[in-house]
Scaffold this motif. Structure first.
Motif, short mmCIF file in Angstrom:
data_model
loop_
_atom_site.label_atom_id
_atom_site.label_comp_id
_atom_site.label_asym_id
_atom_site.label_seq_id
_atom_site.Cartn_x
_atom_site.Cartn_y
_atom_site.Cartn_z
N MET A 1 -10.56 -19.52 76.81
CA MET A 1 -9.13 -19.42 76.54
C MET A 1 -8.76 -17.95 76.32
O MET A 1 -9.47 -17.23 75.65
CB MET A 1 -8.75 -20.24 75.31
CG MET A 1 -7.27 -20.29 75.02
SD MET A 1 -6.91 -21.38 73.60
CE MET A 1 -5.14 -21.14 73.51
N LYS A 2 -7.65 -17.53 76.90
CA LYS A 2 -7.20 -16.15 76.81
C LYS A 2 -6.81 -15.81 75.38
O LYS A 2 -6.09 -16.56 74.72
CB LYS A 2 -6.00 -15.95 77.74
CG LYS A 2 -5.60 -14.50 77.92
CD LYS A 2 -4.48 -14.40 78.94
CE LYS A 2 -4.07 -12.97 79.20
NZ LYS A 2 -2.98 -12.87 80.19
N LYS A 3 -7.31 -14.69 74.87
CA LYS A 3 -7.01 -14.28 73.50
C LYS A 3 -5.55 -13.86 73.39
O LYS A 3 -5.02 -13.15 74.23
CB LYS A 3 -7.91 -13.12 73.09
CG LYS A 3 -7.80 -12.74 71.62
CD LYS A 3 -8.83 -11.71 71.24
CE LYS A 3 -8.76 -11.41 69.75
NZ LYS A 3 -9.80 -10.45 69.33
N GLU A 4 -4.90 -14.32 72.31
CA GLU A 4 -3.50 -13.98 72.09
C GLU A 4 -3.34 -12.47 71.90
O GLU A 4 -4.09 -11.83 71.15
CB GLU A 4 -2.96 -14.71 70.85
CG GLU A 4 -2.80 -16.20 71.05
CD GLU A 4 -1.49 -16.54 71.76
OE1 GLU A 4 -0.99 -15.70 72.53
OE2 GLU A 4 -0.98 -17.65 71.54
N HIS A 5 -2.35 -11.91 72.58
CA HIS A 5 -2.05 -10.48 72.48
C HIS A 5 -0.54 -10.34 72.40
O HIS A 5 0.16 -10.59 73.39
CB HIS A 5 -2.62 -9.72 73.68
CG HIS A 5 -2.56 -8.24 73.53
ND1 HIS A 5 -2.98 -7.37 74.52
CD2 HIS A 5 -2.12 -7.45 72.51
CE1 HIS A 5 -2.81 -6.13 74.12
NE2 HIS A 5 -2.28 -6.15 72.91
N ILE A 6 -0.04 -9.95 71.22
CA ILE A 6 1.40 -9.88 70.98
C ILE A 6 1.91 -8.46 71.14
O ILE A 6 1.35 -7.52 70.54
CB ILE A 6 1.75 -10.40 69.58
CG1 ILE A 6 1.31 -11.85 69.41
CG2 ILE A 6 3.26 -10.29 69.32
CD1 ILE A 6 1.57 -12.41 68.02
N LEU A 7 2.93 -8.30 71.94
CA LEU A 7 3.63 -7.02 72.06
C LEU A 7 4.79 -7.01 71.09
O LEU A 7 5.64 -7.89 71.11
CB LEU A 7 4.15 -6.81 73.49
CG LEU A 7 5.08 -5.60 73.70
CD1 LEU A 7 4.33 -4.29 73.44
CD2 LEU A 7 5.69 -5.61 75.10
N VAL A 8 4.83 -5.99 70.22
CA VAL A 8 5.91 -5.83 69.24
C VAL A 8 6.73 -4.62 69.64
O VAL A 8 6.21 -3.50 69.69
CB VAL A 8 5.35 -5.65 67.81
CG1 VAL A 8 6.48 -5.46 66.82
CG2 VAL A 8 4.48 -6.82 67.42
N ILE A 9 8.01 -4.82 69.92
CA ILE A 9 8.89 -3.74 70.38
C ILE A 9 9.84 -3.34 69.27
O ILE A 9 10.59 -4.16 68.74
CB ILE A 9 9.72 -4.18 71.61
CG1 ILE A 9 8.80 -4.63 72.75
CG2 ILE A 9 10.62 -3.04 72.07
CD1 ILE A 9 9.56 -5.23 73.93
#
Length: 350
Positions: A1-9
């Motif tokens: 499963m793809k690891k969660e990666h959050i972009l914060v703008i």
């Protein structure tokens, strides 16, 4: 499963970016298995580089390299290569909206901040004002992550430094160690707009009274600009206990180290209020055209430490940029220096 990666703008002013720190720190600590990348301007790197092991920082020059639609398209291609899984827009302006639109077309999970613009308009309305506390920026930021599936509790954030504060050995020799008998007082007397600046002639009275009460204290001035250079040089020459911290510090990190060892900080509604708050220092904040009700009080700061006058015309602005309708800026000029000194004294004595 793809690891969660959050972009914060979050672009915009330093103060707004600083207010994301307790939220991003809490998100990173509560969900150590996700990756977080904060996208902001270059000056914000100091706040995030060592914040948590799973937090990265990515800078974007929106004025040159990524200017205009062509630049934003280029930035979007660069972001897509990072393989983000979710996007948190904590800014919600035209630039971030455009990036959001591109991510939405790519079927990413995207959420954005609710700035409660209607409530803000009512808060500053001169005809039908509604005086009530609006959700803070911290509340607004945490709501975005909750909608992304990551509820955040920010109550455990204390400071970006350990309990003992930042490492004083990293400071220039002009700052020196803090002696046991000294009180360290920080003063950031300026802001971006006149409606948020306590008059320098009155601020000098504050300085004079503080030095009379605490003859062995040291006062550190924070801020960069023409007005700062003019008055800091003048006051530092006149009072030997005063030092222009921003002149001697090589970077913002060193200024934050000093702040972490202050007994109290005196600031306007400005970035330095938020920076000091990130180091767990009590801040006496002075409010004129703006109001804490808009949600921009420093993190964990007490309402009792906010100095302000009850005038029918205030607040007249959310950000303080509007000219004074009365023409005299009474909201600032009518605050007696003694009131500010009394509040600082209460904090130091306790």
């Amino acid at each position: 499963m793809k690891k969660e990666h959050i972009l914060v703008i979050r672009f915009s002013s330093l103060g707004d970016v600083a207010m994301t720190v307790p939220v991003v720190w809490s998100l990173a600590r509560q969900y150590p298995n996700i990756r977080i990348t904060v996208l902001s301007r270059k000056y914000a790197r100091t706040l995030f580089d060592d914040l948590a092991p799973n937090v990265n920082f990515m800078e974007a020059d929106l004025k040159v390299e990524y200017h205009g639609i062509r630049g934003l398209n280029s930035l979007y291609r660069r972001l897509v290569a990072k393989q983000f899984t979710k996007v948190a827009d904590l800014h919600n302006v035209l630039r971030s909206e455009y990036l959001r639109m591109r991510f939405n077309l790519g079927r990413y999970r995207v959420e954005h901040i609710n700035k409660h613009r209607k409530d803000r308009r009512h808060l500053v309305s001169q005809k039908k004002r509604t005086m009530k506390q609006l959700p803070t920026s911290f509340n607004n930021y945490t709501e975005v992550f909750e909608r992304l599936g990551y509820p955040v509790d920010i109550s455990h954030f204390h400071s970006i430094f350990p309990e003992e504060g930042g490492n004083l050995n990293l400071l220039p020799k002009e700052i020196g160690p803090k002696k046991d008998f000294e009180q360290w007082i920080g003063i950031a007397p300026f802001a971006a707009h006149e409606g948020k600046i306590y008059p320098p002639r009155l601020m000098e009275q504050v300085i004079h009274q503080l030095l009379e009460k605490y003859p062995q204290c040291r006062i550190f001035f924070f801020g960069r600009g023409e007005q700062e250079d003019k008055y800091f040089s003048l006051w530092s020459a006149q009072y030997r206990q005063c030092i222009n911290a921003s002149r001697y510090c090589e970077n913002m990190y060193q200024e934050l180290i000093i702040m972490s060892h202050l007994d109290v900080m005196l600031s306007m509604d400005s970035a330095n209020m938020h920076l000091a708050s990130l180091t767990a220092v009590p801040v006496v904040s002075v409010w004129g055209a703006t109001h804490p009700y808009a949600g921009f009080m420093g993190f964990n700061q007490l309402k009792d430490n906010a100095i302000q006058l009850d005038l029918e015309c205030r607040p007249c602005s959310i950000y303080g940029q509007k000219p004074c309708q009365r023409g005299d800026y009474a909201c600032m000029k009518n605050i007696p220096p003694e009131r500010i000194v009394e509040r600082i004294t209460t904090i130091i004595n306790n």
